[in-house]
Design a protein around this motif. Structure first.
Motif, short mmCIF file in Angstrom:
data_model
loop_
_atom_site.label_atom_id
_atom_site.label_comp_id
_atom_site.label_asym_id
_atom_site.label_seq_id
_atom_site.Cartn_x
_atom_site.Cartn_y
_atom_site.Cartn_z
N LEU A 150 1.01 -1.26 0.06
CA LEU A 150 0.25 -0.04 0.11
C LEU A 150 0.86 1.40 -0.06
CD1 LEU A 150 -2.83 -1.15 2.48
CD2 LEU A 150 -3.01 -0.88 0.15
N GLN A 151 1.93 1.07 0.79
CA GLN A 151 3.21 2.41 0.67
C GLN A 151 3.43 2.70 -0.69
OE1 GLN A 151 5.92 1.39 4.09
NE2 GLN A 151 5.67 3.63 4.10
N GLN A 152 3.60 1.70 -1.39
CA GLN A 152 4.06 1.83 -2.88
C GLN A 152 3.16 2.51 -3.79
OE1 GLN A 152 5.51 -1.88 -4.83
NE2 GLN A 152 6.39 -2.46 -2.88
N THR A 153 1.94 2.38 -3.28
CA THR A 153 0.92 3.00 -4.06
C THR A 153 0.84 4.76 -3.89
OG1 THR A 153 -0.97 3.12 -2.80
CG2 THR A 153 -0.76 1.27 -4.12
N GLY A 154 1.64 5.12 -2.89
CA GLY A 154 1.75 6.46 -2.19
C GLY A 154 0.71 6.67 -1.14
N PRO B 47 -0.63 7.43 2.50
CA PRO B 47 -0.04 7.49 3.83
C PRO B 47 -0.17 6.70 4.76
CG PRO B 47 -1.88 8.97 3.67
CD PRO B 47 -1.55 8.37 2.08
N LEU B 48 0.72 6.34 5.85
CA LEU B 48 0.56 5.31 6.93
C LEU B 48 -0.62 5.49 7.66
CD1 LEU B 48 4.40 4.90 7.99
CD2 LEU B 48 3.22 3.33 6.65
N LYS B 49 -1.13 6.88 7.76
CA LYS B 49 -2.31 6.94 8.63
C LYS B 49 -3.50 6.36 7.61
CE LYS B 49 -5.35 10.57 10.43
NZ LYS B 49 -5.47 11.97 10.71
N THR B 50 -3.32 6.64 6.44
CA THR B 50 -4.69 5.99 5.77
C THR B 50 -4.65 4.41 5.57
OG1 THR B 50 -4.72 7.93 4.39
CG2 THR B 50 -5.77 5.96 3.50
N ILE B 51 -3.22 3.90 5.57
CA ILE B 51 -2.97 2.33 5.48
C ILE B 51 -3.49 1.65 6.84
CG2 ILE B 51 -1.26 0.76 5.48
CD1 ILE B 51 0.54 2.44 3.71
N LYS B 52 -3.27 2.40 8.08
CA LYS B 52 -3.78 1.88 9.25
C LYS B 52 -5.27 1.78 9.32
CE LYS B 52 -3.35 2.57 14.30
NZ LYS B 52 -4.76 2.10 14.73
N GLU B 53 -5.84 2.88 8.78
CA GLU B 53 -7.74 2.93 8.60
C GLU B 53 -7.79 1.88 7.69
OE1 GLU B 53 -9.59 6.72 8.20
OE2 GLU B 53 -7.57 7.43 7.93
N ILE B 54 -7.08 1.30 6.75
CA ILE B 54 -7.65 0.32 5.84
C ILE B 54 -7.47 -0.89 6.48
CG2 ILE B 54 -6.92 -0.73 3.79
CD1 ILE B 54 -6.22 2.08 2.25
N GLN C 234 -6.42 7.76 -4.96
CA GLN C 234 -4.82 7.88 -4.97
C GLN C 234 -4.56 7.79 -6.44
OE1 GLN C 234 -2.99 8.46 -2.83
NE2 GLN C 234 -0.91 8.06 -3.96
N GLU C 235 -5.52 7.00 -7.39
CA GLU C 235 -5.44 6.82 -8.67
C GLU C 235 -5.59 8.39 -9.38
OE1 GLU C 235 -6.67 3.82 -12.03
OE2 GLU C 235 -8.44 4.39 -10.84
N GLU C 236 -6.44 8.96 -8.91
CA GLU C 236 -6.68 10.66 -9.51
C GLU C 236 -5.67 11.37 -9.03
OE1 GLU C 236 -10.48 11.76 -7.66
OE2 GLU C 236 -11.61 10.32 -8.52
N LYS C 237 -5.08 11.28 -7.81
CA LYS C 237 -3.87 12.08 -7.65
C LYS C 237 -2.73 11.78 -8.40
CE LYS C 237 -0.98 13.26 -3.62
NZ LYS C 237 0.33 13.02 -4.42
#
Length: 270
Positions: A55-59, A61-68, A84-87
């Motif tokens: 998930l980090q490789q997609t860009g 942030p760790l805070k969002t990864i924790k939520e996921i 993330q795709e839009e960004k």
């Protein structure tokens, strides 16, 4: 169970990174020895660690990864993938624009052109109240007569001018004409005013303008418009309205061309 150093080797992850994940609550040790304070991880935690790295490789942030990871909600995950795709698409377009600008500058340098002499900016001109004079003039040198009529209109209506002044000339012809040009001059005013003999009061619409501000005489206009055209092409903007000149220090204010300051550009959109 593996000590943190061993788990670090197995997972190709530094101890410092594992400690950071533990502090964020992303991946905590399976056990901590109360006596030695040794931290232990289990083999089944490798899959969670790999998920974090992926998930980090997609860009994200760790805070969002924790939520996921905490929610384990596929809809929530898809939502973040879409965002993330839009960004990333926006970032890609920005990089491609920069690449085109670098290529353009390199080409101009090879041809001996100094494009950096003129800086193109995109700005928004908001909706505004104006006094306006629009007419077909036989020759561009007669623009001054339109400004004289506009000044008469200001005096006739006792209009209060916006500060700082915003005086602009709009060239409405779809293509360049040598004679009988459709030209409008306008100045921004505060408040509303009745119809005048010399000028027209109206609410002028806002627009986006790509422009260059330069000092000196109008002999530079061919270089200015070429710079704007090349910039528009490199940045994929389209001309959707008239050419506009904004006089910051105009011939009417100072007869010396060396002191003139003009902003010239076009109404544009992406």
């Amino acid at each position: 169970m593996f000590k943190i150093g061993e788990f670090s080797k197995i997972s190709n992850t530094t101890v410092r990174t594992l400690d950071h994940y533990a502090a964020l609550g992303l991946l905590k040790p399976k056990e901590i020895d109360d006596q030695t304070n040794y931290r232990y991880y289990s083999a089944d935690q490798l899959s969670q660690l790999n998920q974090i790295k992926l998930l980090q490789q997609t860009g994200l942030p760790l805070k969002t990864i924790k939520e996921i990871i905490d929610t384990n909600d596929l809809d929530f995950l898809e939502q973040h993938y879409n965002l993330q795709e839009e960004k990333l698409q926006e970032d890609l377009e920005e990089l491609l624009t920069k690449q085109r600008m670098v290529s353009l500058l390199k080409q101009n340098m090879k041809e001996g052109k100094n494009m950096t002499q003129y800086n193109v900016v995109v700005k928004e001109i908001p909706e505004r109240n104006v006094l306006s004079v629009r007419d077909v003039i036989a020759d561009y040198t007669l623009e001054g007569e339109l400004w004289q009529k506009l000044q008469q209109g200001v005096s006739e209506t006792n209009a209060k001018l916006k500060q700082p002044p915003l005086n602009m000339t709009l060239f409405h012809d779809v293509e360049y004409v040598e004679k009988n040009a459709d030209v409008e001059v306008q100045t921004s005013v505060v408040g509303e005013y009745p119809e005048a003999a010399a000028s027209t009061f109206k609410k002028a619409p806002g627009f986006i303008m790509a422009s260059v501000t330069f000092s000196g005489s109008f002999e530079q206009m061919p270089q200015v418009t070429q710079t704007i055209a090349e910039w528009l092409e490199a940045n994929e903007y389209k001309i959707v309205g008239p050419m506009i000149n904004i006089g910051h220090v105009s011939p009417g204010e100072d007869p010396n061309p060396e002191n003139w300051v003009t902003e010239s550009g076009f109404v544009v959109s992406k």
